[in-house]
Design a protein around this motif. Sequence first.
Motif, short mmCIF file in Angstrom:
data_model
loop_
_atom_site.label_atom_id
_atom_site.label_comp_id
_atom_site.label_asym_id
_atom_site.label_seq_id
_atom_site.Cartn_x
_atom_site.Cartn_y
_atom_site.Cartn_z
N ARG A 83 0.81 -1.22 0.00
CA ARG A 83 0.00 0.00 0.00
C ARG A 83 0.85 1.28 0.00
O ARG A 83 0.55 2.23 0.68
N GLY A 84 1.97 1.27 -0.74
CA GLY A 84 2.78 2.46 -0.89
C GLY A 84 3.78 2.71 0.21
O GLY A 84 4.46 3.72 0.21
N VAL A 85 3.91 1.80 1.18
CA VAL A 85 4.84 1.98 2.28
C VAL A 85 6.15 1.28 1.93
O VAL A 85 6.16 0.12 1.55
N ARG A 86 7.25 1.98 2.06
CA ARG A 86 8.55 1.40 1.75
C ARG A 86 9.10 0.66 2.96
O ARG A 86 8.88 1.04 4.10
N ASP A 87 9.88 -0.41 2.67
CA ASP A 87 10.51 -1.16 3.75
C ASP A 87 11.63 -0.33 4.37
O ASP A 87 12.28 0.47 3.71
#
Length: 166
Positions: A62-66
């Motif tokens: 959902r667009g969240v980077r690791d």
Amino acid sequence: MQNWVKLLPLAIKLQQRTISTTAQMAGKRNFRKFNVYGKRGTRVVKEAQRTLASPPVAVHKRGVRDTGITINGQYVEIPEKIPDIIVPDLTGCKLKPYVSYKAPDVVQSEFTSLDLFNAVYSQKIIEDFKAGQLQADGSPKEPSANEQLTPQEALLRARRTGSDIF
């Protein structure tokens, strides 16, 4: 008077019916427009996403980077990838968070290398010229710390984190 005779075939062509396949199908039949990532897939697919290192269907984040990487099956946090939010202390600030739509537009020209030179070096050069502190080749007799930098040192300082904050 004769113009309507020329326009009549064009008017007949414009009255033909056309078919559009986008807006009418968006409501009920075109499910590609509705991204419901967490609800698709069977229990087997969801179990594979939780347990396997590289599942057949990738997990949508959902667009969240690791903020880390997986090495030998173990997740390792990388501190540089964690966002560091710097919030200034605004106690005593008289500015309000609202900007009126009636405020005039600010138009600025492009900040060029000449503007940068004028902002950093020109004042010192003018003062040295008036005081007679320039040598015959135009270099200063008493150079400042910025004037003593080598090109490599200046490049390293410009690339350093936080160098754009004045």
